[in-house]
Design a protein around this motif. Structure first.
Motif: not given
Length: 429
Positions: A16-40
């Motif tokens: 979790v600590m490693m992934r938190r450093m590169s995690a998106p800062r905003h939620q994907a919410v609403g009618q036109s969400p900004q969805i980050p590119q998938a990271k397997k």
């Protein structure tokens, strides 16, 4: 098992600590969400707070102008609520039961889920709660129906009471005002149990059909699509003929459903897939079109392909884009239509019980929210009705929201909290 839980927490915490450093800062919410590119993720993020429950006198945080009290307490993992015409309140008490673990990852996940009170021995019953004096606190409790198989959804139509068990829909004779169901049930429709086990029910406005949400067995069809037959969909059951069909499909885990009165459309909240990142893809709220396909497992949010899955180009092309994103891994389960005037400060819209995430580095959900509607569709950002279910350091949960419905008085909401073992009642202050 304690050792496994501790080891899982240690490994999971490092991840979790490693992934938190590169995690998106905003939620994907609403009618036109900004969805980050998938990271397997490979080995998925596993972060779930320890279930603590509420201290004496401690309650959730309300939005300004609202107040909250315990309508019913000392339950055993309350999940879903049904208000009967006479004002009695039915509460389904059920819990996911452990299957035989297939390896170290399964053992780790089960240890974590037990710590979060998300896995264990299911009560398998429905209790009836009666607030005879109308003070907003139920003073009568009755065992209404027991010996079920993970009961969840409930519906009453013309003297017949329907239960959505994990393995099918069962019908019972019901007498108005009864505090206990007598006599055997009749199974009308069989579902495959396991996996996403909840089976929500909702009656059509003309009272002739019941719709049932049936979630997938696995995350992304991991055991092949034959194992997913009849799953990841919403079923329609015609009550007069008992004929059933799949109404809509490609819905990984559609739980709560509600009718929007302006258009008459059926809406649902859907839990999306895991293993692609904190906000990828978002859970969502959407209209359910007859015959519609919503992408699972091939793609998400329209035509965004999940390349972990063997592809079907025709199915991807047919996928419907959902109406409204709710953020990644919020575990939005409960859903009900809130008419204008129900709660002060909140207009007409949908109330959504967000059970809370486990598959992200910063937790999300753990709240009861309201999405405003205008002219039959979402018309603004979500607002908290209840919050404060999670400690600030995200280590413990006091409660976790699940089912939500309008109270018998039409001026309150009732919400099941399966960690607090409480049904909360929210009203104007």
């Amino acid at each position: 098992m304690d050792f496994m839980a501790r080891a899982t927490a240690l490994v999971g915490g490092t991840m979790v600590m490693m992934r938190r450093m590169s995690a998106p800062r905003h939620q994907a919410v609403g009618q036109s969400p900004q969805i980050p590119q998938a990271k397997k993720q490979g080995l998925m993020t596993l972060k779930m707070p320890t279930a603590q429950g509420w201290a004496k006198g401690q309650v959730p945080t309300t939005a300004p102008g609202l107040k909250v009290n315990a309508f019913a307490s000392a339950l055993q993992h309350p999940r879903w609520i049904e208000v009967l015409p006479n004002g009695d309140v039915l509460i389904a008490e059920a819990l996911q039961e452990a299957s035989k673990p297939r390896g170290i990852v399964d053992r780790a996940a089960q240890a974590t889920m037990r710590r979060a009170r998300a896995l264990g021995v299911s009560a398998n019953r429905i209790t009836l709660w009666r607030d005879a004096d109308g003070d907003g606190v139920a003073e009568e409790r009755h065992v209404f129906l027991e010996n079920q198989r993970q009961p969840f959804g409930m519906a009453l139509v013309d003297g017949t009471f329907y239960v959505g068990n994990t393995d099918g829909i069962v019908a019972f004779d019901y007498t108005e005002g009864a505090t206990k169901i007598e006599g055997p049930g009749r199974k009308l429709l069989t579902f495959k149990p396991g996996g996403h086990w909840t089976r929500s029910l909702i009656v059509s406005p003309d009272r002739t059909k019941i719709y049932a949400g049936v979630g997938s067995l696995t995350n992304i069809g991991d055991e092949g699509m034959e194992a997913e037959e009849g799953r990841a969909c919403i079923w329609e059951l015609e009550l007069a003929t008992q004929k059933a069909r799949i109404f809509a499909s490609g819905l990984r885990n559609a739980v709560g459903t509600a009718w929007e009165p302006t258009t008459g459309a059926l809406w649902t909240v859907v839990n999306e897939r895991d293993g692609l990142g904190d906000e990828t893809p978002p859970d969502y709220l959407t209209r359910v079109q007859d015959g519609g396909f919503y992408g699972w497992p091939y793609c998400y949010w329209g035509q965004i392909v999940d390349d972990r899955v063997p592809q079907d180009a025709a199915m991807v092309a047919a996928a419907i884009t959902p109406d409204y994103a709710l953020g990644g891994h919020t575990a939005s389960l409960g859903l009900c239509w809130v008419p204008e005037g129900t709660l002060p400060g909140f207009g007409a819209g949908m109330a959504i019980g967000q059970h809370g995430s486990w598959n992200r580095s910063t937790l999300s959900g753990y709240r009861l929210i309201h999405v405003p509607f205008t002219d039959g569709k979402p018309s603004g950002p979500p607002r908290d009705i209840l919050s404060g279910f999670l400690s600030e350091d995200e280590r413990v949960s006091y409660g976790r929201p699940v089912g939500v419905t309008v109270g018998p008085d039409g001026k309150s909401l009732l919400m099941a909290d399966d960690v607090g073992d409480i049904v909360w009642r929210v009203t104007g202050a």
